[in-house]
Design an enzyme around this catalytic site. Structure first.
Site, mmCIF file in Angstrom:
data_model
loop_
_atom_site.group_PDB
_atom_site.id
_atom_site.type_symbol
_atom_site.label_atom_id
_atom_site.label_comp_id
_atom_site.label_asym_id
_atom_site.label_seq_id
_atom_site.Cartn_x
_atom_site.Cartn_y
_atom_site.Cartn_z
ATOM 1 N N CYS A 121 0.803 -1.224 0.000
ATOM 2 C CA CYS A 121 0.000 0.000 0.000
ATOM 3 C C CYS A 121 0.840 1.281 0.000
ATOM 4 O O CYS A 121 0.302 2.379 0.037
ATOM 5 C CB CYS A 121 -0.961 -0.005 1.189
ATOM 6 S SG CYS A 121 -2.151 -1.370 1.092
ATOM 7 N N LYS A 187 -8.747 0.052 10.176
ATOM 8 C CA LYS A 187 -8.719 -1.017 9.182
ATOM 9 C C LYS A 187 -7.801 -2.128 9.677
ATOM 10 O O LYS A 187 -6.614 -1.902 9.904
ATOM 11 C CB LYS A 187 -8.229 -0.468 7.844
ATOM 12 C CG LYS A 187 -8.062 -1.541 6.791
ATOM 13 C CD LYS A 187 -7.753 -0.948 5.429
ATOM 14 C CE LYS A 187 -7.482 -2.050 4.425
ATOM 15 N NZ LYS A 187 -7.166 -1.508 3.098
ATOM 16 N N ARG A 209 0.294 -7.348 5.124
ATOM 17 C CA ARG A 209 0.054 -5.947 5.466
ATOM 18 C C ARG A 209 0.044 -5.703 6.980
ATOM 19 O O ARG A 209 -0.455 -4.688 7.444
ATOM 20 C CB ARG A 209 -1.280 -5.500 4.870
ATOM 21 C CG ARG A 209 -1.405 -5.679 3.365
ATOM 22 C CD ARG A 209 -2.407 -4.684 2.784
ATOM 23 N NE ARG A 209 -3.015 -5.074 1.532
ATOM 24 C CZ ARG A 209 -2.397 -5.072 0.354
ATOM 25 N NH1 ARG A 209 -1.129 -4.730 0.258
ATOM 26 N NH2 ARG A 209 -3.059 -5.413 -0.729
ATOM 27 N N LYS A 240 -13.379 -1.353 9.399
ATOM 28 C CA LYS A 240 -13.316 -2.331 8.327
ATOM 29 C C LYS A 240 -12.462 -3.520 8.745
ATOM 30 O O LYS A 240 -11.375 -3.285 9.247
ATOM 31 C CB LYS A 240 -12.699 -1.652 7.110
ATOM 32 C CG LYS A 240 -12.391 -2.566 5.964
ATOM 33 C CD LYS A 240 -11.658 -1.808 4.898
ATOM 34 C CE LYS A 240 -11.316 -2.781 3.787
ATOM 35 N NZ LYS A 240 -10.459 -2.206 2.797
ATOM 36 N N SER A 266 -15.354 -7.732 1.096
ATOM 37 C CA SER A 266 -15.524 -8.772 0.072
ATOM 38 C C SER A 266 -15.728 -10.167 0.659
ATOM 39 O O SER A 266 -16.574 -10.928 0.191
ATOM 40 C CB SER A 266 -14.315 -8.766 -0.863
ATOM 41 O OG SER A 266 -13.116 -8.972 -0.129
ATOM 42 N N TYR A 305 -21.147 -4.619 -1.088
ATOM 43 C CA TYR A 305 -21.392 -5.124 -2.431
ATOM 44 C C TYR A 305 -22.862 -5.521 -2.585
ATOM 45 O O TYR A 305 -23.315 -5.800 -3.689
ATOM 46 C CB TYR A 305 -20.455 -6.307 -2.732
ATOM 47 C CG TYR A 305 -19.000 -5.903 -2.562
ATOM 48 C CD1 TYR A 305 -18.313 -5.247 -3.589
ATOM 49 C CD2 TYR A 305 -18.326 -6.097 -1.353
ATOM 50 C CE1 TYR A 305 -17.005 -4.823 -3.417
ATOM 51 C CE2 TYR A 305 -17.026 -5.685 -1.159
ATOM 52 C CZ TYR A 305 -16.370 -5.048 -2.193
ATOM 53 O OH TYR A 305 -15.078 -4.612 -2.015
HETATM 54 C C1 PBG Z 1 -6.384 -1.980 -0.342
HETATM 55 C C2 PBG Z 1 -7.793 -2.286 0.000
HETATM 56 C C3 PBG Z 1 -8.267 -3.521 0.434
HETATM 57 C C4 PBG Z 1 -9.648 -3.373 0.558
HETATM 58 C C5 PBG Z 1 -9.973 -2.057 0.241
HETATM 59 N N1 PBG Z 1 -8.802 -1.389 -0.105
HETATM 60 C C6 PBG Z 1 -7.553 -4.798 0.645
HETATM 61 C C7 PBG Z 1 -6.374 -4.813 1.510
HETATM 62 O O1 PBG Z 1 -6.116 -3.908 2.308
HETATM 63 O O2 PBG Z 1 -5.637 -5.787 1.386
HETATM 64 C C8 PBG Z 1 -10.589 -4.457 0.967
HETATM 65 C C9 PBG Z 1 -11.990 -4.343 0.501
HETATM 66 C C10 PBG Z 1 -12.755 -5.605 0.524
HETATM 67 O O3 PBG Z 1 -12.254 -6.684 0.930
HETATM 68 O O4 PBG Z 1 -13.918 -5.569 0.106
HETATM 69 N N2 PBG Z 1 -5.871 -0.835 0.255
HETATM 70 ZN ZN ZN Z 2 -3.735 -0.628 -0.356
#
Ligand code: PBG
Ligand code: ZN
Length: 316
Positions: A121, A187, A209, A240, A266, A305
């Site tokens: 990221c 997050k 991450r 999140k 997701s 979604y």
């Molecule tokens: C990446 C990002 C992610 C999601 C939103 N932005 C994945 C991650 O951090 O690996 C996840 C969204 C989802 O799972 O619906 N910055």
């Molecule tokens: Zn990212």
């Protein structure tokens, strides 16, 4: 207690939490080119769309807001993710959406992982750690590109320190004082992002991450991190994923005066979709219950979604 649950009328009258069509933010995936769309196997019902297709579909969407992710071609990626601010992928999707539906609220995801060859990221140092401050500069440039295209809010998702303040400063410095920041404030480093990484082709090539996202074990740390974003000038905070972190959402609701979003991610969507497709549960009932519980825990808006289906279910 049963006296007040005796009829549908009595139950409705005493309802404490209601889902409304305005509550949802639909995530969408923009791809380059024209007249293109791609299915995402891990997320039945979700597709990647070129900007023209997206604008054409926007006329039919019932969601009041969207969150736009860019999924560039693999060969446009580089070490620093420069296509994130030099390219026109998300910016052109935003322009087309706003031209088609001026009243649609358009939020853009702000992160480098879909644009870097290594899939992290942020920009990496020699030691392959994320270089926080170089990443902030890149995010500032990316925010300006999205603001210029007409985004209402930018949503930094990379969990870099001081990212909200840096983005706010970049926006104000360029005169975009009206563009807000929806911070992915709390997050977590979650396994529930799996299907998204297929959708956005953004899995990190090496490592994970956990060096920047929150540890799932730590609520105090999450609240502290989120409150720093409020101090840095965030207009919205977000938690999140949603369902595994409702305790964090509920506590943040008590501790902050900002509007709160929760991202039903997701993996949470995929669990319901695949279970429903296997006939294991009633999709409509299960999805609306999940969304309702997120709102009950304290979310003002839910990124999901299921946004389009939810609005239709609520209307029928
Ligand atoms: C990446 C990002 C992610 C999601 C939103 N932005 C994945 C991650 O951090 O690996 C996840 C969204 C989802 O799972 O619906 N910055
Ligand atoms: Zn990212």
């Amino acid at each position: 207690m049963r006296r007040r649950r005796r009829s549908d009328g009595l139950r409705r009258l005493a309802r404490e939490t209601r889902l409304l069509p305005d509550d949802f933010i639909l995530p969408v995936f923009a791809i380059p080119g024209a007249d293109r769309e791609q299915d995402i196997a891990a997320m039945p019902g979700v597709r990647r769309l070129s900007a023209d297709r997206m604008a054409a579909e926007a006329g039919r969407w019932r969601s009041a807001a969207v969150l736009v992710f860019g999924v560039p071609e693999a060969d446009s990626r580089d070490e620093t993710g420069s296509a994130a601010w030099e390219g026109d992928l998300v910016a052109s999707a935003v322009r087309r959406l706003k031209a088609e539906r001026p009243a649609l609220t358009v939020i853009t995801d702000l992160c480098l992982c879909a644009y870097t060859t290594h899939g992290h990221c942020g920009v990496l140092t020699e030691g392959a750690e994320v270089d926080n401050d170089r990443t902030l500069e890149a995010l500032g440039r990316m925010a300006l590109a999205h603001a210029e295209a007409g985004a209402d809010l930018v949503a930094p998702s990379g969990m870099m320190d001081m990212q909200v303040g840096a983005i706010r400063q970049a926006l104000d410095g360029a005169g975009y004082t009206g563009v807000g920041v929806m911070s992915y404030a709390a997050k977590f480093a979650s396994a529930f992002y799996g299907p998204f990484r297929e959708a956005a082709c953004s899995a990190p090539g090496r490592g994970d991450r956990r060096g920047y996202q929150l540890p799932p074990s730590n609520r105090r740390e999450a609240i502290a991190d989120a409150l720093l974003d409020e101090q840095e000038g965030a207009d919205w905070l977000m938690v999140k994923p949603a369902l595994p972190y409702l305790d964090v959402l509920a506590e943040l609701r008590r501790r902050s005066r900002l509007p709160l979003a929760a991202y039903h991610v997701s993996g949470e969507y995929a669990m319901l979709k695949h279970a429903a497709q296997a006939g294991a549960l009633d999709e409509r009932e299960a999805a609306l219950e999940a969304l309702l519980s997120i709102k009950r825990a304290g979310a003002d808006a839910v990124i999901t979604y299921y946004a389009e289906e939810a609005v239709q279910w609520l209307a029928s």
